[in-house]
Design a protein around this motif. Structure first.
Motif, mmCIF file in Angstrom:
data_model
loop_
_atom_site.group_PDB
_atom_site.id
_atom_site.type_symbol
_atom_site.label_atom_id
_atom_site.label_comp_id
_atom_site.label_asym_id
_atom_site.label_seq_id
_atom_site.Cartn_x
_atom_site.Cartn_y
_atom_site.Cartn_z
ATOM 1 N N GLY A 52 -32.718 39.879 27.932
ATOM 2 C CA GLY A 52 -33.140 38.790 27.053
ATOM 3 C C GLY A 52 -33.250 37.384 27.269
ATOM 4 O O GLY A 52 -34.054 36.625 26.754
ATOM 5 N N LEU A 53 -32.528 36.967 28.256
ATOM 6 C CA LEU A 53 -32.541 35.681 29.001
ATOM 7 C C LEU A 53 -33.819 35.644 29.812
ATOM 8 O O LEU A 53 -34.337 34.445 29.639
ATOM 9 N N ALA A 54 -34.382 36.545 30.499
ATOM 10 C CA ALA A 54 -35.552 36.612 31.076
ATOM 11 C C ALA A 54 -36.695 36.353 30.155
ATOM 12 O O ALA A 54 -37.729 35.731 30.395
ATOM 13 N N PHE A 92 -33.671 37.446 22.177
ATOM 14 C CA PHE A 92 -32.868 36.683 21.168
ATOM 15 C C PHE A 92 -33.291 35.836 20.819
ATOM 16 O O PHE A 92 -34.128 35.062 21.130
ATOM 17 N N LEU A 93 -32.703 35.542 19.247
ATOM 18 C CA LEU A 93 -33.807 34.711 18.674
ATOM 19 C C LEU A 93 -33.249 33.292 18.719
ATOM 20 O O LEU A 93 -34.201 32.233 18.844
ATOM 21 N N ASP A 94 -31.908 32.965 19.383
ATOM 22 C CA ASP A 94 -31.920 31.578 19.765
ATOM 23 C C ASP A 94 -30.957 31.821 20.972
ATOM 24 O O ASP A 94 -29.672 31.614 20.956
ATOM 25 N N TRP A 98 -24.842 44.064 30.010
ATOM 26 C CA TRP A 98 -24.992 42.833 31.014
ATOM 27 C C TRP A 98 -26.407 42.914 31.140
ATOM 28 O O TRP A 98 -27.187 41.829 31.249
ATOM 29 N N TYR A 99 -27.055 44.035 31.689
ATOM 30 C CA TYR A 99 -28.477 44.062 32.168
ATOM 31 C C TYR A 99 -29.305 43.612 30.694
ATOM 32 O O TYR A 99 -30.343 43.139 30.989
ATOM 33 N N GLU A 100 -28.762 44.106 29.675
ATOM 34 C CA GLU A 100 -29.756 43.696 28.204
ATOM 35 C C GLU A 100 -29.633 42.368 28.049
ATOM 36 O O GLU A 100 -30.638 41.682 27.872
ATOM 37 N N ILE A 101 -28.430 41.593 28.263
ATOM 38 C CA ILE A 101 -28.192 40.131 28.132
ATOM 39 C C ILE A 101 -29.162 39.376 29.309
ATOM 40 O O ILE A 101 -30.007 38.332 28.876
#
Length: 134
Positions: A84-86, A46-48, A78-81
């Motif tokens: 991305g947060l990881a 995620f860029l932001d 949800w796994y992709e989210i």
């Protein structure tokens, strides 16, 4: 006139070269010539991530819940989210865990970040430090 035309042509070529150098994204600038890492991050990070209102724990729980309910499209999302947060948190182990689960659910989707997650997470952290003002 031939001499002036040559000068104008050379000037145009220089402008085009400068414009192409400026058109690199911030992520491309950080990754430099490492195209593999750039591709891995451009498809997963995620860029932001500060604008995402969900925590990594909530995203992981939601993914597991959707997976149990056989709602595989939403589980993968949800796994992709969570992955991305990881990346944002700098946790390479969780990146591997979440993107591996997403890939297992949807085998036709390949995540390049799984080839070298530590390097990709390090480049992402460099990006976040430089471009996200806390």
């Amino acid at each position: 006139m031939g001499l002036l035309d040559r000068f104008k042509r050379k000037e145009k070529e220089q402008k085009i070269q400068v414009e192409s150098e400026k058109s690199l994204t911030e992520l491309e600038q950080i990754c430099g010539r490492d195209q593999e890492t750039y591709e891995a991050l451009s498809n997963t990070m995620f860029l932001d991530p500060t604008k995402i209102d969900v925590s990594i724990g909530t995203a992981a729980k939601e993914a597991k819940k959707r997976e149990k309910a056989k709602d595989l499209v939403r589980a993968r999302m949800w796994y992709e989210i969570a992955g991305g947060l990881a990346i944002y948190e700098g946790d390479a182990k969780k990146v591997i865990e979440y993107f591996s689960k997403s890939e297992k659910i949807s085998p036709e989707t390949k995540y390049h970040i799984l080839k070298n997650p530590k390097k990709a997470v390090a480049k992402a952290q460099e990006y976040y430090k430089k471009y996200l003002k806390d």
